[in-house]
Design an enzyme around this catalytic site. Structure first.
Site, PDB file in Angstrom:
ATOM      1  N   CYS A  26      34.382  45.967  21.161  1.00 17.92           N
ATOM      2  CA  CYS A  26      34.241  46.599  20.440  1.00 17.92           C
ATOM      3  C   CYS A  26      35.422  45.240  20.823  1.00 17.92           C
ATOM      4  CB  CYS A  26      35.130  47.469  20.202  1.00 17.92           C
ATOM      5  SG  CYS A  26      35.732  48.457  21.385  1.00 17.92           S
ATOM      6  N   HIS A 549      29.494  37.059  49.564  1.00 16.26           N
ATOM      7  CA  HIS A 549      29.059  36.422  48.730  1.00 16.26           C
ATOM      8  C   HIS A 549      28.220  35.740  48.885  1.00 16.26           C
ATOM      9  CE1 HIS A 549      27.688  34.420  44.673  1.00 16.26           C
ATOM     10  NE2 HIS A 549      28.009  35.224  44.117  1.00 16.26           N
TER      11      HIS A 549
END
Length: 631
Positions: A26, A549
């Site tokens: 939404c 990472h």
């Protein structure tokens, strides 16, 4: 890139793409239907940069993102190919309540269509303003062109809803467009003319023809019936022709049935529902409006506010106006006023920054950042906002204000309150009610909305110089973080990834590893481990939160060349092996092995410094110093 990495994190933390049944969004939320919600780590998702909060309500796992939700949604869809999955799949052995099913159904059908409806509604308001200013007049070519642009989403609403409804029910959505198109086809509309109903026939079958342009519920029920037929036809027909014959038979059966029975019956029931809602409202419009305005943001918190959308749209379809949406204006602007007061009152720079951005979002109709980021955590501002909304809602109800097209509440929505005849008392009631709620919420929150412990830093009693010196004395707590890798040390700005290089995810450094191992930089816990094993979320016992990472874009390897030696939740000691990886294989696959080491809670520290000054570093050597103020 930032949105893509957030999308990857969310996919991993909701249990992987295999755990996702369907996804819609939404204005601010990703709304997942998950096979098993217990596999989703809500707390870890809340900690992700870019996530406001997580709400589990109405049978949906809702991740509140904010203004850039559409971008994150697109990245998730691209990474998971969810569009190819049937939306009707449900978790085995689970049962949803009636309310959960209703919210899931309404959000799945209406949310995709609201963007164009809101745009059309705002433009309708602009046209009304131009008429009032006598810039354009009705029955002129200019007006006709402008009206066609603004009114098309509403006139052809059955086509739009036909697409999204059939898609939600698991059928071919393009057939849903054809189904809705038949209801508003010129030959059908032409038969009706200006009459409200017409008795006619189809192969001697009596039909009571009614207007279907802008209608809501008839096409939804027709879409459900068609989807049921399509599924059953597909079961009995041969694969070589069922893709064409199933829609053919489905349309031949569904369209006449809709004209003969589904449409008239549903329209009759829709009128009863609309009349019933209006009757309750008219019993005491002031009290009814105060209740709705006061509870609206509570409904938003639980994600059940979508249940009112079809009724509002039904009112506009049947009566060309709606009384419910205007009541919500004070509810929105009261929360904006509350968060503005927090911004003005707080001395915490982080809170002020969050509150200021939330004010701007709220003005444009997105209140989730204000609610979840500021008002609800502080409790009092949220409650004051809800109570203030009741006052403005009562004013709106007293004047029976209405809106002439469906809308989300924003500063632009005031245009949709203007009728072609010009501004009147009903418009001013909404404007005045919204301003009153905004002002009351701002003043009361400023004076009483922040708990005393939050105000302690704002006003301290006068003290002697010696006492002041003791109070203001700041002791630096230095937290040392060791290197989790062996390799060449480089500055974060040299990383070939703008998200890491710009420090959007936090401060840190990067290492080009020469040994394919990542070890624990300190005693602590593995908070998260991506399914692809290329990224590790780690929290030290001292409270530092790190992201290790391994490589750039290595998520695309889908876990190849990586081996995990821990799992999420593992308690480890400094130097314990976390993940091993094949450096050469990763390079041959076309990926860099440069590994950013990010302090994801950088805002918790006054300063973050690289203390290893040489180029080549060994795992376990002191890498970063984190300075934190402790009073």
């Amino acid at each position: 890139m930032k949105n893509k990495q957030l999308a990857e994190s969310i996919i991993e933390l909701v249990g992987g793409k295999e755990n996702i049944i369907s996804l819609v969004h939404c204005a601010t939320r990703l709304r997942f239907a998950l096979k098993d919600e217990s596999k989703a780590d809500a707390e870890a998702i809340k900690k992700q940069v870019g996530v406001i909060t997580v709400v589990q309500s109405g049978g949906q796992f809702q991740v509140v993102i904010g203004n850039n939700v559409a971008d994150v949604f697109s990245d998730i869809m691209a990474l998971t190919n969810l569009s190819e999955k049937p939306a009707t799949e449900t978790p085995a052995g689970t049962k949803k309540g009636v309310m959960s099913k209703l919210i899931d159904l309404v959000s799945g059908i209406f949310i995709p269509a609201l963007v164009v409806l809101v745009a059309g509604g705002i433009f309708k308001g602009i046209i009304s303003m131009l008429q009032m200013m006598e810039v354009v007049t009705t029955n002129t070519p200019t007006y006709n062109f402008l009206n066609a642009i603004a009114d098309a989403p509403f006139y052809y609403l059955p086509i739009i809803l036909g697409f999204s409804a059939v898609k939600k029910f698991g059928g071919n959505p393009y057939v849903g467009m054809a189904l809705g198109g038949a209801l508003v086809h010129p030959s059908v509309v032409g038969m009706l003319g200006n009459a409200f109903e017409l008795k006619t026939e189809f192969f001697s079958i009596p039909i009571e023809l009614i207007p279907y342009p802008s209608s809501v519920f008839p096409v939804i029920l027709a879409a459900w019936f068609y989807s049921l037929l399509e599924r059953n036809f597909n079961k009995i027909m041969h694969d070589s022709f069922k893709k064409f014959i199933s829609p053919l038979f489905g349309l031949i059966i569904t369209v006449p049935l809709t004209f003969a029975a589904i449409g008239p019956v549903v329209s009759f029931l829709s009128n009863i529902v609309a009349s019933g809602i209006l009757y309750v409202y008219e019993l005491n419009s002031v009290i009814a409006s105060m209740i709705l305005a006061g509870l609206w943001q509570v409904m938003v918190v639980f994600g059940i506010h979508w249940g009112l959308v079809p009724f509002s749209m039904n009112n506009i379809s049947l009566k060309q106006e709606d009384f419910m949406v205007p009541i919500l204006f004070p509810a929105v602007f009261a929360q904006v006023g509350a968060v503005l007061a927090v911004m003005l009152r707080s001395k915490d720079q982080q809170v002020r920054a969050l509150a200021s951005s939330s004010v701007l979002s709220g003005i444009f109709g997105v209140t989730e950042p204000a609610i979840y980021g500021v008002n609800l955590p502080l409790k009092r501002p949220f409650i004051i906002g809800c109570v203030s909304a009741m006052i403005g809602g009562g004013i709106v109800g007293y004047f029976h204000s209405v809106i002439y097209s469906f809308s989300f509440i924003s500063i632009f929505s005031f245009l949709q309150l203007i009728p072609p005849t010009g501004i009147g008392a009903q418009f001013y009631a909404v404007l005045f009610g919204s301003i009153i709620s905004f002002v009351i919420a701002t003043i009361v929150t400023y004076l009483f909305g922040i708990p005393k412990d939050k105000k302690a830093d704002d006003a301290q009693p006068a003290q002697s110089n010696e006492a002041n010196n003791k109070v203001n004395e700041v002791k630096q707590a230095i937290v040392a973080i060791s290197s989790p890798m062996t390799g060449k040390l480089i500055d974060l700005k040299e990383v070939n990834d703008p998200t890491f290089a710009s420090e959007l995810m936090g401060k840190g450094v990067a290492i080009i590893p020469t040994v394919g191992q990542a070890v624990a930089p300190d005693d602590g816990e593995v908070v998260s481990l991506f399914r692809t094993k290329h990224a590790i979320g780690f929290q030290t016992d001292s409270g530092a939160e790190l992201l290790i990472h391994i490589g750039i874009d290595t998520v695309k390897l889908d876990g190849q060349h990586f081996q995990a030696h821990i799992e999420a939740g593992s308690k480890v000691k400094k130097g314990d092996l976390l993940v091993s990886f094949d450096i050469e294989a990763i390079k041959q696959a076309g990926f860099e092995v440069t590994t950013p080491i990010i302090i994801t809670n950088s805002d918790s520290y006054q300063d973050i410094q690289r203390i290893f000054k040489h180029e080549n570093i060994q795992s376990g050597e002191a890498l970063l110093a984190l300075s934190q103020n402790k009073e």
